[in-house]
Design a protein around this motif. Structure first.
Motif, short mmCIF file in Angstrom:
data_model
loop_
_atom_site.label_atom_id
_atom_site.label_comp_id
_atom_site.label_asym_id
_atom_site.label_seq_id
_atom_site.Cartn_x
_atom_site.Cartn_y
_atom_site.Cartn_z
N ALA A 30 -7.73 -2.06 0.21
CA ALA A 30 -9.05 -2.54 0.64
C ALA A 30 -9.86 -1.38 1.20
O ALA A 30 -11.08 -1.26 0.94
N VAL A 31 -9.19 -0.51 1.98
CA VAL A 31 -9.90 0.64 2.53
C VAL A 31 -10.39 1.55 1.41
O VAL A 31 -11.51 2.06 1.42
N GLU A 67 -1.94 -3.70 0.71
CA GLU A 67 -3.22 -4.40 0.49
C GLU A 67 -4.29 -3.84 1.41
O GLU A 67 -5.46 -3.70 1.04
N GLU A 68 -3.87 -3.52 2.64
CA GLU A 68 -4.84 -2.96 3.59
C GLU A 68 -5.37 -1.61 3.12
O GLU A 68 -6.56 -1.32 3.19
N LEU A 69 -4.45 -0.76 2.64
CA LEU A 69 -4.85 0.55 2.13
C LEU A 69 -5.73 0.42 0.88
O LEU A 69 -6.71 1.17 0.70
N GLN A 83 5.61 -6.94 5.26
CA GLN A 83 4.80 -5.93 5.95
C GLN A 83 4.35 -4.83 5.00
O GLN A 83 3.23 -4.31 5.08
N ALA A 85 1.53 -6.14 2.91
CA ALA A 85 0.28 -6.23 3.68
C ALA A 85 -0.34 -4.86 3.88
O ALA A 85 -1.56 -4.68 3.81
N ARG A 86 0.57 -3.86 4.16
CA ARG A 86 0.06 -2.49 4.36
C ARG A 86 -0.59 -1.95 3.10
O ARG A 86 -1.65 -1.31 3.14
#
Length: 246
Positions: free
Chosen positions: A19-20, A15-17, A9, A12-13
């Protein structure tokens, strides 16, 4: 006990940040590029406006110059018209003054080789031939079939002719410089005592003076002013050469 985030998790978090953050950076870069394009377009518009203003200023100056030139031309035309009117009045006054005064016509002819731009004239002891003023001399003419011979006419007042008419030929250059015949004395046409001779009323006196700056008159002959061309009334021998004045 403290709860822990599972590693999957967290990854993933993250990677999400990331990408943003990448999207935000791309959006900022795109905005910056758009701003640059807008600045470039604004600069081009300013240049075009400046060029239009410069062209308008040039057109205005050209119009002003044309207006000034047209005013100068109009002024020159006005002066020329005034001079022409004054000359007409002067000629009318001279005609009125000389009305009834007897005149005689003299036709001159001489041979002279000239440089381009030069012309020949005759100047002498009567108003009709300039009264020794080269500016008022009678300018002679030539042509393709006549050159190097020059010829011209003058109407001489008998009151000024007296016993003889004295004259010389002059050469006027393109710059206005004048050269007189300097190797000879004055040329002379003696007045005949007869009623139909040289310098007589209503008689045309023709003189062929040979070459410029040489006393070698070829012939002198006369005819009545109203007689057909080629009708000779009398002939006179050429005068003997005389030495030029000291």
């Amino acid at each position: 006990p403290r709860a822990t985030t599972p590693p999957a998790q967290v990854i993933a978090r993250r990677e999400e940040l990331a990408a943003v953050r990448l999207q935000e950076e791309e959006a900022a870069r795109a905005a910056a590029e758009k701003q640059v394009q807008l600045e470039q377009e604004r600069f081009k518009q300013q240049q075009l406006q400046q060029q239009r203003e410069e062209q308008a200023e040039k057109a205005r100056k050209i119009e002003e110059e044309l207006a000034v030139r047209q005013a100068q031309i109009d002024l020159a035309n006005l002066k020329a018209a005034e001079l022409a009117k004054a000359e007409v009045k002067s000629q009318m006054a001279r005609n009125a003054q000389s009305a009834g005064e007897l005149t005689t016509r003299v036709s001159f002819r001489v041979k002279c080789n000239t440089d381009p731009g030069e012309c020949l004239g005759v100047c002498g002891s009567a108003d009709a031939v300039g009264m020794w003023d080269a500016k008022k001399a009678v300018m002679l003419k030539t042509g393709r079939g006549e050159y190097p011979h020059w010829s011209g006419d003058a109407s001489i007042k008998l009151s000024q002719a007296g016993e003889c008419l004295r004259y010389k030929y002059i050469i006027k250059g393109a710059n206005g410089a004048v050269r007189w015949e300097d190797a000879i004395a004055d040329r002379v046409i003696q007045k005949d005592k007869g009623a139909a001779g040289a310098l007589s009323p209503d008689i045309v006196t023709f003189v062929d003076d040979g070459e410029y700056n040489r006393l070698q008159r070829v012939c002198t002959y006369f005819r009545e002013a109203n007689a057909p061309a080629g009708t000779t009334a009398a002939a006179a021998p050429a005068p003997q050469p005389t030495a030029p004045p000291a």
